[in-house]
Design a protein around this motif. Sequence first.
Motif, PDB file in Angstrom:
ATOM      1  N   ASP A  97      32.288   2.735   3.376  1.00 43.66           N
ATOM      2  CA  ASP A  97      33.645   3.290   3.395  1.00 43.66           C
ATOM      3  C   ASP A  97      34.648   2.146   3.284  1.00 43.66           C
ATOM      4  OD1 ASP A  97      36.082   4.511   3.918  1.00 43.66           O
ATOM      5  OD2 ASP A  97      35.249   5.890   5.410  1.00 43.66           O
ATOM      6  N   LEU A  98      35.010   1.813   2.042  1.00 44.51           N
ATOM      7  CA  LEU A  98      35.894   0.671   1.804  1.00 44.51           C
ATOM      8  C   LEU A  98      37.285   0.894   2.383  1.00 44.51           C
ATOM      9  CD1 LEU A  98      34.960  -0.335  -1.862  1.00 44.51           C
ATOM     10  CD2 LEU A  98      34.084  -1.267   0.288  1.00 44.51           C
ATOM     11  N   GLU A  99      37.759   2.123   2.347  1.00 41.71           N
ATOM     12  CA  GLU A  99      39.089   2.392   2.903  1.00 41.71           C
ATOM     13  C   GLU A  99      39.108   2.148   4.406  1.00 41.71           C
ATOM     14  OE1 GLU A  99      42.462   5.938   3.263  1.00 41.71           O
ATOM     15  OE2 GLU A  99      40.690   6.242   2.009  1.00 41.71           O
ATOM     16  N   GLU A 100      38.066   2.559   5.087  1.00 40.35           N
ATOM     17  CA  GLU A 100      37.980   2.331   6.529  1.00 40.35           C
ATOM     18  C   GLU A 100      37.955   0.826   6.834  1.00 40.35           C
ATOM     19  OE1 GLU A 100      35.415   4.337  10.045  1.00 40.35           O
ATOM     20  OE2 GLU A 100      34.210   3.201   8.589  1.00 40.35           O
ATOM     21  N   MET A 101      37.159   0.076   6.064  1.00 39.06           N
ATOM     22  CA  MET A 101      37.137  -1.379   6.219  1.00 39.06           C
ATOM     23  C   MET A 101      38.525  -1.978   6.010  1.00 39.06           C
ATOM     24  SD  MET A 101      33.802  -2.792   4.166  1.00 39.06           S
ATOM     25  CE  MET A 101      34.361  -4.506   4.342  1.00 39.06           C
ATOM     26  N   ALA A 102      39.168  -1.535   4.938  1.00 41.51           N
ATOM     27  CA  ALA A 102      40.477  -2.078   4.592  1.00 41.51           C
ATOM     28  C   ALA A 102      41.489  -1.821   5.703  1.00 41.51           C
ATOM     29  CB  ALA A 102      40.960  -1.472   3.273  1.00 41.51           C
ATOM     30  N   LEU A 103      41.504  -0.601   6.220  1.00 45.36           N
ATOM     31  CA  LEU A 103      42.464  -0.259   7.270  1.00 45.36           C
ATOM     32  C   LEU A 103      42.190  -1.027   8.558  1.00 45.36           C
ATOM     33  CD1 LEU A 103      42.802   3.582   6.682  1.00 45.36           C
ATOM     34  CD2 LEU A 103      44.479   1.806   6.149  1.00 45.36           C
TER      35      LEU A 103
ATOM     36  N   ALA B  53      44.902   0.421   0.432  1.00 41.88           N
ATOM     37  CA  ALA B  53      43.617   0.845   1.000  1.00 41.88           C
ATOM     38  C   ALA B  53      43.237   2.249   0.553  1.00 41.88           C
ATOM     39  CB  ALA B  53      43.679   0.786   2.527  1.00 41.88           C
ATOM     40  N   GLU B  54      44.244   3.085   0.354  1.00 37.48           N
ATOM     41  CA  GLU B  54      43.983   4.455  -0.102  1.00 37.48           C
ATOM     42  C   GLU B  54      43.771   4.516  -1.608  1.00 37.48           C
ATOM     43  OE1 GLU B  54      46.178   8.845  -0.346  1.00 37.48           O
ATOM     44  OE2 GLU B  54      47.083   7.234   0.868  1.00 37.48           O
ATOM     45  N   HIS B  55      44.504   3.721  -2.357  1.00 38.70           N
ATOM     46  CA  HIS B  55      44.516   3.849  -3.807  1.00 38.70           C
ATOM     47  C   HIS B  55      43.592   2.877  -4.535  1.00 38.70           C
ATOM     48  CE1 HIS B  55      47.898   6.710  -3.858  1.00 38.70           C
ATOM     49  NE2 HIS B  55      48.307   6.046  -2.785  1.00 38.70           N
ATOM     50  N   HIS B  56      43.285   1.745  -3.907  1.00 40.14           N
ATOM     51  CA  HIS B  56      42.456   0.727  -4.572  1.00 40.14           C
ATOM     52  C   HIS B  56      41.914  -0.219  -3.490  1.00 40.14           C
ATOM     53  CE1 HIS B  56      40.782  -1.849  -7.481  1.00 40.14           C
ATOM     54  NE2 HIS B  56      41.870  -2.436  -7.981  1.00 40.14           N
ATOM     55  N   PRO B  57      40.935   0.240  -2.694  1.00 42.69           N
ATOM     56  CA  PRO B  57      40.569  -0.476  -1.471  1.00 42.69           C
ATOM     57  C   PRO B  57      39.685  -1.704  -1.659  1.00 42.69           C
ATOM     58  CG  PRO B  57      39.213   1.481  -1.700  1.00 42.69           C
ATOM     59  CD  PRO B  57      40.236   1.541  -2.808  1.00 42.69           C
ATOM     60  N   LYS B  58      39.101  -1.918  -2.824  1.00 47.74           N
ATOM     61  CA  LYS B  58      38.033  -2.909  -2.966  1.00 47.74           C
ATOM     62  C   LYS B  58      38.426  -4.293  -2.445  1.00 47.74           C
ATOM     63  CE  LYS B  58      34.927  -5.057  -6.357  1.00 47.74           C
ATOM     64  NZ  LYS B  58      34.541  -5.141  -7.790  1.00 47.74           N
TER      65      LYS B  58
ATOM     66  N   ILE C 119      35.567  -8.040   9.598  1.00 47.07           N
ATOM     67  CA  ILE C 119      35.299  -6.599   9.701  1.00 47.07           C
ATOM     68  C   ILE C 119      33.926  -6.319   9.093  1.00 47.07           C
ATOM     69  CG2 ILE C 119      36.085  -4.290   9.048  1.00 47.07           C
ATOM     70  CD1 ILE C 119      37.944  -5.822  11.010  1.00 47.07           C
ATOM     71  N   PRO C 120      33.034  -5.637   9.821  1.00 48.55           N
ATOM     72  CA  PRO C 120      31.687  -5.366   9.292  1.00 48.55           C
ATOM     73  C   PRO C 120      31.745  -4.599   7.971  1.00 48.55           C
ATOM     74  CG  PRO C 120      31.794  -4.851  11.636  1.00 48.55           C
ATOM     75  CD  PRO C 120      33.207  -5.114  11.186  1.00 48.55           C
TER      76      PRO C 120
ATOM     77  N   VAL D 112      41.066  -5.207  -0.731  1.00 50.78           N
ATOM     78  CA  VAL D 112      41.583  -5.176   0.639  1.00 50.78           C
ATOM     79  C   VAL D 112      40.415  -5.161   1.634  1.00 50.78           C
ATOM     80  CG1 VAL D 112      43.210  -4.070   2.218  1.00 50.78           C
ATOM     81  CG2 VAL D 112      43.549  -3.859  -0.252  1.00 50.78           C
ATOM     82  N   ALA D 113      39.354  -4.437   1.276  1.00 52.92           N
ATOM     83  CA  ALA D 113      38.155  -4.427   2.119  1.00 52.92           C
ATOM     84  C   ALA D 113      37.500  -5.807   2.145  1.00 52.92           C
ATOM     85  CB  ALA D 113      37.173  -3.377   1.610  1.00 52.92           C
ATOM     86  N   GLN D 114      37.475  -6.478   1.004  1.00 51.10           N
ATOM     87  CA  GLN D 114      36.920  -7.840   0.957  1.00 51.10           C
ATOM     88  C   GLN D 114      37.740  -8.779   1.841  1.00 51.10           C
ATOM     89  OE1 GLN D 114      35.624  -9.613  -2.903  1.00 51.10           O
ATOM     90  NE2 GLN D 114      37.063 -11.267  -2.415  1.00 51.10           N
ATOM     91  N   PHE D 115      39.060  -8.653   1.779  1.00 50.68           N
ATOM     92  CA  PHE D 115      39.948  -9.428   2.650  1.00 50.68           C
ATOM     93  C   PHE D 115      39.614  -9.172   4.121  1.00 50.68           C
ATOM     94  CE2 PHE D 115      43.741  -9.412   5.307  1.00 50.68           C
ATOM     95  CZ  PHE D 115      44.360 -10.617   5.027  1.00 50.68           C
ATOM     96  N   ALA D 116      39.447  -7.910   4.471  1.00 45.36           N
ATOM     97  CA  ALA D 116      39.157  -7.554   5.863  1.00 45.36           C
ATOM     98  C   ALA D 116      37.855  -8.180   6.342  1.00 45.36           C
ATOM     99  CB  ALA D 116      39.092  -6.031   5.995  1.00 45.36           C
ATOM    100  N   SER D 117      36.854  -8.169   5.469  1.00 43.54           N
ATOM    101  CA  SER D 117      35.539  -8.716   5.830  1.00 43.54           C
ATOM    102  C   SER D 117      35.561 -10.232   5.934  1.00 43.54           C
ATOM    103  CB  SER D 117      34.507  -8.266   4.791  1.00 43.54           C
ATOM    104  OG  SER D 117      33.266  -8.901   5.013  1.00 43.54           O
ATOM    105  N   ARG D 118      36.126 -10.895   4.917  1.00 48.33           N
ATOM    106  CA  ARG D 118      36.029 -12.348   4.844  1.00 48.33           C
ATOM    107  C   ARG D 118      37.063 -13.078   5.711  1.00 48.33           C
ATOM    108  NH1 ARG D 118      34.781 -13.635  -1.585  1.00 48.33           N
ATOM    109  NH2 ARG D 118      32.889 -12.349  -1.762  1.00 48.33           N
ATOM    110  N   ILE D 119      38.196 -12.448   5.970  1.00 49.42           N
ATOM    111  CA  ILE D 119      39.230 -13.103   6.768  1.00 49.42           C
ATOM    112  C   ILE D 119      39.128 -12.714   8.234  1.00 49.42           C
ATOM    113  CG2 ILE D 119      41.719 -13.460   7.082  1.00 49.42           C
ATOM    114  CD1 ILE D 119      40.496 -14.634   4.492  1.00 49.42           C
ATOM    115  N   PHE D 120      38.886 -11.448   8.521  1.00 49.67           N
ATOM    116  CA  PHE D 120      38.900 -10.982   9.900  1.00 49.67           C
ATOM    117  C   PHE D 120      37.548 -10.504  10.414  1.00 49.67           C
ATOM    118  CE2 PHE D 120      43.526 -10.460   8.950  1.00 49.67           C
ATOM    119  CZ  PHE D 120      43.991 -11.317   9.940  1.00 49.67           C
TER     120      PHE D 120
END
Length: 390
Positions: A321-327, A299-304, A316-317, A306-314
């Motif tokens: 801020d992709l890192e915030e989404m990812a975390l 999430a810190e080094h390459h969040p793109k 997450i709006p 991980v952010a997509q995973f967060a949005s589509r699986i869980f």
Amino acid sequence: MNNFVFYSPTEFVFGKDTEMQVGALAHKYGARKVMIVYGGGSVVRSGLLDRVKKSLQESGVGYCEFGGIQPNPVDTKVYEGIEICRREQVDMMLPVGGGSVIDTAKAIAAGVPYAGDFWDFFIGRAKVSRALKVAVVLTIPAAGSEGSGNSVITKVDTLQKLSLRVPELLRPVFSIMNPELTYTLPPFQTACGVADMMVHIMERYFTNTQDVEISDRLCEGTLTAIIKEAYRLKQNPEDYGARANIMWCGTIAHNGTCGVGCEEDWASHFLEHEISAIYDVTHGAGLSVVVPAWMTFAAEHHPKKVAQFASRIFGIPESEDLEEMALAGVARLKHFFRYLGLPVNFKELGIEHPDIDRLAENLHRNKGEFVGNYVKLTKENSKEIYRLAL
């Protein structure tokens, strides 16, 4: 999307009472004598082993038995099995169990026709050119070994836990999958299987390969199905529909379907292999600790992705801020794992003071200067991920 070759010839025989077909199927695939490989006493106590033997007898297929395979399977049992197979003139391996039993059978299958040490295949000293046929009666949905050409074995002397991938020779010719055989699995073992199959998908999902929408959607759909069915199983362990979906998800997660055309990652598995090699923990539980730590690092080094995973699986709006989404997605994943009763840090895994230097040293000695592909990990990066899992 990258060029790819997808070869998946396994005949899957799925549903209630399908283990009664094992003899006819073994005969169909030319077996004269099989080695039945199994673990502890559950297949004996449940009567499954007797049903398998009866089916073989009725089809005129001979057999010998090889039990006592433990989780995190070891090379010593492979050597023992190879000798028995040669003596008994076995021509097909028949593991009855989960990933550890199947992986052991595959390693034996590769080792029997080879004049050297089977471990040569795992360290890259030799390539598998011949192998005995492998068939499976699956009892634990987790590793996906019933549909893959992969095997993972630990060498006792050096505590090296290494994998072998030979899809053209080690994929089972047939796999029998009866969801009812999984009813008696303890909740923790079911949960570990869920984690394992989820991470098999994630190793393919977290990729830098462009234009892999079909693979992304296959991964996301299967992950969503696993999560939904895992909630159902938590409420009712004998829900046949949920058991059936989870069992098939485990196969789809690791038979190559979800990763076609992608450069895969596998850093999380390699990070975990060192933990279970040294501390002998359950693989799925080790993954539920490692993966959130790896995702936090990513999430810190390459969040793109991980952010997509967060949005589509869980759900997450989406945000700039992709890192915030990812975390936020990592937090939801950890919550899900905890709901299933899985650990999400070393302490919960039962390891109070892990030797991080030793884990990282072993990892990079086994796998080289860089590990993984989504973010290429140096030894210091690996140490950081292990520290994030504290």
